[in-house]
Design a protein around this motif. Structure first.
Motif: not given
Lengths: 162, 347
Positions: A108-117, A122-138
């Motif tokens: 969550h922390r890693d997602v938050l650090a990207l989201l906050a900037t 989609g960009g977070i999913a690419r950066a963390l190499a996971c699906s956009e669906k997973t990012v949405e859940a986070h």
């Protein structure tokens, strides 16, 4: 005989530590400082808060910065609490502190650090190499835990603006 | 230990009262100045002595060193240096116990020693005898206890004087051992440094906003400078006003202090940053119209278009157009990026 060194990170309090539980008084005070803070014995870091740890990981020489504020410990020689100013725009250390406050996992922390900037899901999913669906859940979990009404409110609050 | 006397059993009422006061001080964190600096003078006075106090040991790369010294009747810094030198040279030639791990029979026991006996026990290998000569401390009686937690020494606590000790003083010191032990182990827990309530005080001072250490039901044990200002501004209601202000104004963190009544760290919540200076700077730099500036002020705190439209008395469509114009003028790829860019840079 060897000196027993206390661990840098408080044990067992990472991740989803219960927010209602009683906290070690010194740890509670260091965390309440908000910006990176350390207890030093001479030049050695004895304790650090979450932002302090995150800062040292990124910048091992951070304590040599000239703008460090030193508060000597009364009556105990060579000990001081040292506070470093926040680095403007530094999402990583802020995310570490927010994760602690809101009981978020490292992911969550890693997602938050990207989201906050301002990065999109989609960009977070690419950066963390996971699906956009997973990012949405986070993101849903982060919004829920931070009590923010929207992604934009979360970003503003993350930077201290709401 | 069934033979541990209690303070209530002390016969002399004046001594009993003073011992009870000392014990009560050990139970609270109110003993300012920090680091139990008050302990040595009160202990010495209570036991009718000229000198005494407390000190602790630490291991430093295999050598024994003095971790802290809290004594009266000695020349403090010089005595600490000399004591430190004697211990790091040869701890076992200095005292008749292992400073880092005394025998079980030596822990938490009050003993009376005469200097000659200390010399004999320590085999007079120089350490303490030369230290005494240097500090003109020739023939004395010593009453001391190695306050221990498990096998480790929390502190040497003791007093010295020229005349022998009586049963009364031994009973008194014995009665204080449980309170000393509780407090010294708490001090150790408060920080990695023993005797370091001061470490906590320094950390509380470093909190940039008003912060108080509060004991149940409502005693302010310690406050940082901003906290003192806050309390002085409202001396009558004080803590009640802070409590009434609610959790959005102050956070109350329960503290883990085993053996003490509940304590909280009460910290004033930092107000959100005032967006006005940033708004003014952005409006100037991007040459925004007054309307765009109004919309921006609401977008950056996370308001939705519908809310903004209602607040400004314009259509949602009009808000959308303003937002699009703002994204363009501020070179932001998205609304998220706009909010992030607005707040994250140096103000």
């Amino acid at each position: 005989v060897t000196a027993s060194k206390p661990p840098l990170a408080p044990p067992g309090r990472a991740g989803r530590a219960p927010r209602s539980g009683a906290v070690d008084p010194f740890e509670a005070s260091l965390e309440a400082i908000g910006s990176p803070a350390f207890l030093l014995h001479g030049a050695e870091v004895v304790r650090a808060n979450q932002r302090g740890l995150a800062l040292l990981e990124r910048e091992p020489d951070a304590l040599r910065r000239p703008d460090a504020r030193r508060i000597p410990v009364p009556g105990v020689p060579d000990h001081a609490v040292v506070v470093l100013p926040e680095i403007p725009g530094d999402a990583t250390t802020r995310a570490a502190a927010a994760a602690r406050q809101w009981g978020l996992t490292p992911r969550h922390r890693d997602v938050l650090a990207l989201l906050a900037t301002g990065v999109s899901n989609g960009g977070i999913a690419r950066a963390l190499a996971c699906s956009e669906k997973t990012v949405e859940a986070h993101v849903t979990v982060i919004l829920d835990r931070s009590n923010a009404a929207s992604r934009f409110e979360l970003i503003a609050r993350f930077w201290g603006g709401a | 230990m069934s033979d541990t006397p209690t303070i209530a059993e002390i016969v002399d009422p004046r001594v009993r009262r003073r011992a009870a006061e000392l014990e009560a001080s050990l139970r609270t964190l109110d003993g300012e100045p920090p680091n139990l600096a008050w302990l040595a003078p009160r202990l010495v006075e209570l036991l009718g002595c000229q000198r005494g106090g407390a000190y602790g040991y630490r291991a430093d790369e295999g050598r024994v060193r003095i971790a802290y010294l809290n004594v009266v009747g000695f020349c403090g810094p010089e005595y600490q240096q000399d004591l430190d030198a004697a211990f790091s040279r040869d701890p076992h030639g200095t005292v008749a116990y292992d400073p880092l791990r005394p025998e079980p029979t030596q822990r938490n026991r009050v003993v009376e020693l005469r200097t000659e006996r200390i010399d004999r026990l320590a085999e007079n290998r120089g350490g303490m005898a030369s230290l005494r000569r240097r500090h003109r401390w020739l023939a004395e009686h010593q009453l001391r206890v190695l306050v221990c937690e498990g096998a480790s020494v929390l502190a040497w606590v003791g007093v010295l004087r020229e005349t022998p000790f009586r049963a009364r003083e031994k009973t008194l010191l014995r009665a204080l051992v449980p309170a000393l032990r509780r407090r010294l182990s708490l001090e150790r827990q408060l920080s990695s440094t023993p005797l370091a309530f001061g470490t906590l005080a320094a950390a509380i001072e470093a909190i940039g906003t008003a912060a108080l250490l509060v004991r149940a039901p409502s005693t302010v044990v310690h406050a940082n400078a901003a906290g003192r200002t806050l309390l002085e501004a409202n001396p009558v209601a004080g803590l009640d006003a802070i409590r009434a202000a609610g959790p959005t104004a102050f956070t109350w963190t329960p503290l883990a202090l085993p053996g003490l009544p509940p304590h909280w760290l009460v910290v004033r919540v930092r107000p959100p940053e005032d967006p006005a200076p940033r708004l003014a700077a952005v409006a100037r730099r991007a040459d925004l119209t007054p309307r765009q500036r109004e919309v921006l002020a609401r977008v950056v705190v996370g308001e939705a278009n519908k809310t903004i439209a209602f607040a400004l008395g314009i259509s949602e469509n009009a808000v959308e157009l303003h937002v699009t114009a703002l994204l363009h003028r501020l070179a932001s790829a998205s609304r998220s990026e706009l909010v992030a860019q607005f707040w994250s840079g140096a103000p």
